[in-house]
Enzyme design. Structure first.
Site, mmCIF file in Angstrom:
data_model
loop_
_atom_site.group_PDB
_atom_site.id
_atom_site.type_symbol
_atom_site.label_atom_id
_atom_site.label_comp_id
_atom_site.label_asym_id
_atom_site.label_seq_id
_atom_site.Cartn_x
_atom_site.Cartn_y
_atom_site.Cartn_z
ATOM 1 N N ASP A 1 0.818 -1.218 0.000
ATOM 2 C CA ASP A 1 0.000 0.000 0.000
ATOM 3 C C ASP A 1 0.849 1.264 0.000
ATOM 4 O O ASP A 1 2.068 1.215 0.157
ATOM 5 C CB ASP A 1 -0.962 -0.015 1.209
ATOM 6 C CG ASP A 1 -0.284 -0.417 2.513
ATOM 7 O OD1 ASP A 1 0.963 -0.425 2.559
ATOM 8 O OD2 ASP A 1 -0.996 -0.721 3.482
ATOM 9 N N ASP B 1 -7.317 -2.282 14.490
ATOM 10 C CA ASP B 1 -8.714 -2.656 14.218
ATOM 11 C C ASP B 1 -8.809 -3.940 13.391
ATOM 12 O O ASP B 1 -9.869 -4.272 12.866
ATOM 13 C CB ASP B 1 -9.461 -1.501 13.518
ATOM 14 C CG ASP B 1 -8.858 -1.127 12.175
ATOM 15 O OD1 ASP B 1 -7.921 -1.815 11.710
ATOM 16 O OD2 ASP B 1 -9.335 -0.144 11.562
ATOM 17 N N HIS C 1 -7.126 -4.669 10.553
ATOM 18 C CA HIS C 1 -6.957 -4.565 9.104
ATOM 19 C C HIS C 1 -5.617 -5.118 8.638
ATOM 20 O O HIS C 1 -4.645 -5.128 9.398
ATOM 21 C CB HIS C 1 -7.163 -3.123 8.602
ATOM 22 C CG HIS C 1 -6.076 -2.149 8.948
ATOM 23 N ND1 HIS C 1 -6.305 -1.002 9.675
ATOM 24 C CD2 HIS C 1 -4.758 -2.128 8.651
ATOM 25 C CE1 HIS C 1 -5.172 -0.324 9.796
ATOM 26 N NE2 HIS C 1 -4.224 -0.983 9.191
ATOM 27 N N GLU D 1 -9.598 -1.665 5.521
ATOM 28 C CA GLU D 1 -10.262 -1.278 6.764
ATOM 29 C C GLU D 1 -11.527 -2.113 6.987
ATOM 30 O O GLU D 1 -12.001 -2.782 6.065
ATOM 31 C CB GLU D 1 -10.634 0.206 6.674
ATOM 32 C CG GLU D 1 -9.437 1.134 6.523
ATOM 33 C CD GLU D 1 -8.650 1.313 7.819
ATOM 34 O OE1 GLU D 1 -8.660 0.410 8.676
ATOM 35 O OE2 GLU D 1 -8.016 2.378 7.968
HETATM 36 C C1 GLP Z 1 -0.706 0.524 8.496
HETATM 37 C C2 GLP Z 1 -0.287 -0.342 7.300
HETATM 38 C C3 GLP Z 1 -0.421 -1.810 7.614
HETATM 39 C C4 GLP Z 1 0.244 -2.119 8.936
HETATM 40 C C5 GLP Z 1 -0.403 -1.323 10.034
HETATM 41 C C6 GLP Z 1 0.211 -1.597 11.400
HETATM 42 O O1 GLP Z 1 -2.070 0.680 8.577
HETATM 43 N N1 GLP Z 1 -1.038 -0.049 6.122
HETATM 44 O O2 GLP Z 1 0.162 -2.570 6.557
HETATM 45 O O3 GLP Z 1 0.149 -3.493 9.203
HETATM 46 O O4 GLP Z 1 -0.223 0.050 9.736
HETATM 47 O O5 GLP Z 1 1.330 -0.777 11.599
HETATM 48 P P1 GLP Z 1 2.362 -0.948 12.763
HETATM 49 O O6 GLP Z 1 3.219 -2.109 12.369
HETATM 50 O O7 GLP Z 1 3.137 0.325 12.770
HETATM 51 O O8 GLP Z 1 1.595 -1.183 13.999
#
Ligand code: GLP
Length: 261
Positions: free
Chosen positions: A67, A136, A138, A143
């Site tokens: 993404d 959440d 995702h 989402e």
């Molecule tokens: C973002 C990314 C996800 C990731 C999530 C968790 O939303 N798009 O791919 O898994 O953050 O991030 P973190 O690893 O910083 O908790």
């Protein structure tokens, strides 16, 4: 699905990096699906170490990132382009033309999304997809409410995600983009193998819902229950809400001794 629980973030990261390295050693032109966020930083650090100290060779590896924020140019310090170059690409020998990251700025997002899906197919599909998980539940930026058959497209980010990610934007919620391009849940499920990493107490509820809850578009990580080859790499805190934790530990200590043929 397999659930592995590690005493520390470091051990979790090293075990996940071993899976990636074993694949690259067995298939030098492997196609990797890559994630951003704070979770996979330790895994990337270990891959860089393996490249520098053990000669892990990325010269034929192809990558697709999950993404990118819409509207952020590649050199923006919070763009996922920037993140990937800082944490992985600039330290290894991957040819730039083998790297694919969704475009944060393009004149036609819909056409770009179609091209991205096509390009994954042209490269033979993703051999190993690395995932994190949002608080959440995702995966990528799918989402709650995302179709479990969704493909690469623009998503409007949930308030919670914007608030969670504001820490990377100097705490300013108003600076976090509202939209992102993301691979869909359907795109992710087509990877041949998937590993999801999670650490910390704030992921425990999402992890338990993804592994033990019903398959639902409200927790897009729960769709991984439908995939034949998924492994969760967790630290103790992220695993702490699993009702079946004793069972998962039992399997983790006994499965390596099971007959292989
Ligand atoms: C973002 C990314 C996800 C990731 C999530 C968790 O939303 N798009 O791919 O898994 O953050 O991030 P973190 O690893 O910083 O908790």
């Amino acid at each position: 699905m397999e659930v592995l629980i590690f005493p520390s973030y470091d051990e979790m990261s090293k075990a996940a990096a071993r899976v990636v390295a074993d694949l690259i050693n067995a298939k030098p032109n492997a196609v990797l699906g890559l994630a951003t966020g704070s979770t996979p930083i330790g895994l990337y650090r270990e891959l860089v170490r393996m490249h520098k100290e053990e000669g892990l060779d990325f010269s034929q590896v192809v990558t697709f990132n999950l993404d990118e924020y819409v509207g952020l140019p590649k050199d923006h310090p919070q763009s996922y382009h920037y993140f990937m170059h800082e944490h992985l690409f600039k330290h290894i020998n991957i040819p730039p033309q083998n790297i694919h990251i969704p475009a944060g700025t393009t004149s036609n997002y819909a056409a770009f999304c179609r091209w991205y899906e096509e390009r994954i197919k042209q490269c033979g599909g993703i051999d190993l997809q690395i995932l994190g998980i949002g608080a959440d539940g995702h995966i990528a930026f799918n989402e709650p409410g995302s179709s479990l058959g969704s493909r690469t497209r623009i998503k409007t980010l949930a308030r919670q995600t914007i608030e969670d990610n504001a820490r990377f934007f100097g705490g300013r919620v108003e600076d976090v983009p509202i939209y992102a391009i993301t691979m869909g849940v359907g795109t992710i499920l087509e990877a041949r193998k998937i590993i999801l990493l999670a650490n910390g107490r704030n992921k425990a509820k999402a992890v338990a819902a993804a592994i033990e809850g019903p398959v639902t578009s409200m927790i897009t990580a729960s769709a991984l229950q439908l995939h034949p080859d998924v492994t969760f790499f967790l630290d103790e805190e992220a695993a702490s809400e699993l009702k079946m934790i004793d069972y998962f530990r039992w399997v983790q200590s006994n499965k390596p001794k099971a007959p292989k043929t």
